[in-house]
Each structure stands twice: as C-alpha cells, then as structure tokens.
Design an enzyme around this catalytic site. Sequence first.
Site, PDB file in Angstrom:
ATOM      1  N   GLU A 273       0.488   5.391   8.196  1.00  0.00           N
ATOM      2  CA  GLU A 273      -0.385   4.296   7.802  1.00  0.00           C
ATOM      3  C   GLU A 273       0.457   3.030   7.669  1.00  0.00           C
ATOM      4  O   GLU A 273       1.450   3.011   6.936  1.00  0.00           O
ATOM      5  CB  GLU A 273      -1.084   4.606   6.481  1.00  0.00           C
ATOM      6  CG  GLU A 273      -2.064   3.527   6.064  1.00  0.00           C
ATOM      7  CD  GLU A 273      -2.859   3.889   4.814  1.00  0.00           C
ATOM      8  OE1 GLU A 273      -4.032   3.516   4.730  1.00  0.00           O
ATOM      9  OE2 GLU A 273      -2.281   4.556   3.935  1.00  0.00           O
TER      10      GLU A 273
ATOM     11  N   LYS B  76      -9.225   2.763 -14.613  1.00  0.00           N
ATOM     12  CA  LYS B  76      -7.783   2.520 -14.597  1.00  0.00           C
ATOM     13  C   LYS B  76      -7.509   1.724 -13.331  1.00  0.00           C
ATOM     14  O   LYS B  76      -7.353   2.278 -12.241  1.00  0.00           O
ATOM     15  CB  LYS B  76      -7.018   3.839 -14.601  1.00  0.00           C
ATOM     16  CG  LYS B  76      -5.645   3.772 -15.300  1.00  0.00           C
ATOM     17  CD  LYS B  76      -4.686   2.746 -14.711  1.00  0.00           C
ATOM     18  CE  LYS B  76      -4.111   3.216 -13.396  1.00  0.00           C
ATOM     19  NZ  LYS B  76      -3.097   2.216 -12.844  1.00  0.00           N
TER      20      LYS B  76
ATOM     21  N   CYS C 183      -8.035   0.381   3.907  1.00  0.00           N
ATOM     22  CA  CYS C 183      -7.845   1.778   4.313  1.00  0.00           C
ATOM     23  C   CYS C 183      -8.501   2.065   5.656  1.00  0.00           C
ATOM     24  O   CYS C 183      -8.055   2.953   6.392  1.00  0.00           O
ATOM     25  CB  CYS C 183      -8.367   2.727   3.240  1.00  0.00           C
ATOM     26  SG  CYS C 183     -10.035   2.371   2.670  1.00  0.00           S
TER      27      CYS C 183
ATOM     28  N   GLU D  39      -9.928   9.391  -1.965  1.00  0.00           N
ATOM     29  CA  GLU D  39      -9.915   8.584  -0.743  1.00  0.00           C
ATOM     30  C   GLU D  39      -8.491   8.091  -0.573  1.00  0.00           C
ATOM     31  O   GLU D  39      -8.029   7.250  -1.331  1.00  0.00           O
ATOM     32  CB  GLU D  39     -10.919   7.425  -0.868  1.00  0.00           C
ATOM     33  CG  GLU D  39     -11.351   6.863   0.483  1.00  0.00           C
ATOM     34  CD  GLU D  39     -10.379   5.851   1.022  1.00  0.00           C
ATOM     35  OE1 GLU D  39      -9.437   6.257   1.745  1.00  0.00           O
ATOM     36  OE2 GLU D  39     -10.551   4.675   0.726  1.00  0.00           O
TER      37      GLU D  39
END
Length: 502
Positions: free
Chosen positions: A383, A178, A285, A251
């Site tokens: 973040e 996906k 990331c 993650e």
Amino acid sequence: MAFDPAAGQIFRANDWVTPQGAAFRDIIDPADLSVVGRIVQASPALAEDMARDALAAQREWKRVDAKTRARLMHDLANEIAKADMHDVARLMVLEMGKPYPEAVGELLNVAPAFRYFAEMARDDAGKVAGTTQTGSFQFARYEPYGVSVHIMPFNFPILLMCWTMAASLAAGNACIIKPAEATSLCTLAFMEHFRKVLPPGLVSCLTGGADVAQALIRSRNTHAIAFTGSVKSGRAVAMASAELFKPAIIEAGGNDAMIISEHAPLDVAVPGATMAAFHLSGQICTSSERFFVHEKVHDEFVERLAGMARKLRIGHGLEETEIGPLVSEAARAKVIRLVAEAREQGAKIVCGGRVPPGRNVGWFYEPTILTGCTPQMTVMRDEIFGPVAAICKVASFEEALALANDSDFGLGASVFTTDLKEAMQAAETLEAGMVWVNNPLIDNDALPFGGWKMSGLGRELGRQGLDAFRRSKMVVIDHEPAVQDWWYPYPKEWFYKGKGRV
C-alpha cells in the site's frame, strides 16, 4: 464549557474536560510544522472509567423505543446539516493537511448516514419464523451489544466515524471514540452536535495512542469494535478482540487496482483516474494505486494523465490548492522510498517523483506517475498511501483482471470501459469488496463498504453495517402450554431391543 484546541481536553458526559494529571501531545500542522493545538495522552485507567460511564448511559438508551430513538437521530442529523462547518473543517485542514473544500465535502456527507440508520433500525427489529409446532410463537429479536469502541483513521476522521457510530447508536449502543492522534482536535470539536441532542455519556471521545485503544478493547465494559487503519494495527485490534470474543469490523486498507480498457472513454477516464490516484494526496484506503492500461490506449492515457497531474496546485489546505501535504514525515518518507525502489527496479518517472520546489517546509510531495511497472515491484505490492500512480501496460482485458486480482489486498477496484461485457466481467471477476465501473470511489449509505483478503473483516454501511452492532436472540413462547412427547420418561418402545437388552 466550549471546546478549546489548546487546552488538552477529552469529551466526557457531554462536556469537554481536562483530566487531572494528564499528559499532553502537541499537534503539528503538516503543511508548515506549526503547533495548532494539543491533545490528552489518556491513561488506560481513564479509558476504563469512561467505558463504565458509557455502559451506564447505554442501559438507559436501549430502553428507548425505536420510534423515539429514530426521532432523536433525525434531530441529530438536522443539527449536523444546519451547522456551520467552517470551524471543524478548518481544524481538519490544520491537523492533517486536507484541502479545505475536501474537508467541507466530508462533513456534508455525514447527516445522511444518521437518517439512513435511524430508519433501518426502526424498520427491522427481528424475524418471525414459521413455527415448529402448534400453540407456539417463535421469533428472533435483535438487541444491542452494549458499548462500541470506534478506533478511527486520520484521512476521513468524521465521516468514517459517523458511518459506524450511526449504525451503533441506531442499534441501541453507546459509543466511545478513539480518534487518530493526528485528527483528534476536529473530532473533539465535532462532539458539539452529540452534546446538543443525545443524553450525557452516550457518546464520548478519548484521545491517546495505541495503549488507550487496547485498553478500550480489553475492557469488560465494551462489547464491539470498529477499526479503520493500517494492516499492522488492524491485525493487533483483531487479535485483541478475538481473544475476548468481541465482534470487530476491521477495515485495513488496500492497494487498489484500476483497469483502463481499450474501450475506455478517455475523456472521462483521465479525470477520474486523476481524482482516484491523487485525491487527498493519495491518502485514501480506496485510492487507485496500481493501474493496468491496455497497450492500445496506454501512451495516450499516460500523456493525458500526466498533463492533468502537472496542473494540480500544491499548497496549504487553506490556500487554493488540490494537493496538500502528507500527514507526517514518516508518511512522506515511505512514499519517497517506494518511488526510489521502483526506479531501481526499472520504472520510469513521467512526472513528479520529488518534493515540490519551494515547499521544503512541510511534508509535501508532487503527484507522481510511474510507467514500466511490473507486477512484482514493491510499489505494486505494498500500500503506497501517497500521490503515486504506478502504471503497468497489458495486452488484454483478461490479463488486467488477472493482475488486478494478484494481490494480498481486496478493498476496491475500478474499471473504465464502454463495453458492457467487460463491465459485467469485471463485476463478476474482481476480488474486491467494491467494484466501480466508470465512477471510482463513490459510496452509498445503503450498500456495504469493506474489503476482502488482507483489506479487512466485516462491513460498514447497509444492512450488514447495522447488523454488525446488534446480536440476535431466539425466543420461543408456547401460549398453549403442553407436555411435549419427547420429554422424560421415554416410552418403552423407544429403547434398543437387541439380544440381552430390553
């Protein structure tokens, strides 16, 4: 049938097809806002159909012996390695803005993952234990779960997909992909390689939104989940998986720290920091976002970092450029907000901090360096996922370590130093799944990749990455059958002999 980006297709049974009655969504180039294709907005019912197909294919795949399975995976790696990467790389650029050399570089790193896991799975299929009694053979064997679901991010759509796919296929599973909606076209185009080598149905790709991902997770015909994305989405995936006791690799991003020691080799540290902060416009990331710089080298480091940042070329990923657009308007809006809040909280903009002049179309933002940052600023806690380096001056290496660990995240951390004691201290002290000393962002197929704290659960790559897609079964075979001394009936002397009892 060949893949057509404009047709609205999914990949099913080794072919690209347009489902009947499907809804569609246009995919927009973030650099110029042109339409580059369209994708299917699949329904949960279609997800369930494809999960059933995948399980049927997996039942055949798990019967394939390890040597043959490894050979097919090496054939797949050869097919990927010899392929012309241009078409898939170009689609990746058009979908999410990545500069073309970076798109090609991503694809060149894919084949080794299949080679590594082909041999890892063939080398180790269980464990023979010392027996607890004579005449008995006692061992554990590793078996596949069944069907794994791979919910992918936009930033490295092919490489991160293949990291977990390679492990899952090697373990004997089927895979349903996906992809992120923003990078569905390049992912679908990449399916050509699986089509050429693997049996129909073993790998499939279904596009759509969060409802499709949830349908795949909740299906009775899927058995393991691999996810890379935001903390919010990762939490939703983890909760849905946990309800059904399905193993999940999560993650979920980070707010990675970089420490610049007073002993840092600045000739290496400055270009390394530039790449770690601004590579893929900071949309990695493991991008370095929080910088803790020793006061003895702070001013020189900032000056040299700003000098390199100002030279980075900004533009469309098909041009000669290092900095492409952010993936969406919402992504840029978040970066603009965080930089504005940092200024209000006392940070100073050394360079960047704006939309590039002449780039009013598309979601561009200049590489930005902030100084005077303090640990409690929002830009140092959240973040960023954009081209921003937030710098905090520190008085000692120990202070830098403490501040680096003062975070809800723990994906990666980087250090630049020529002092061996500091390097070892960083490796032992930093609370992160990966620590890089003088070489940020590097990975290794043979070593585990993943985070601590809110950065996720489980590991990709390495032996742990393979074990994530297989389960153990203890087996005891008595080849000298005998009645055991602990079976019924119990001897009289075993019973309690207190007053009033036997």
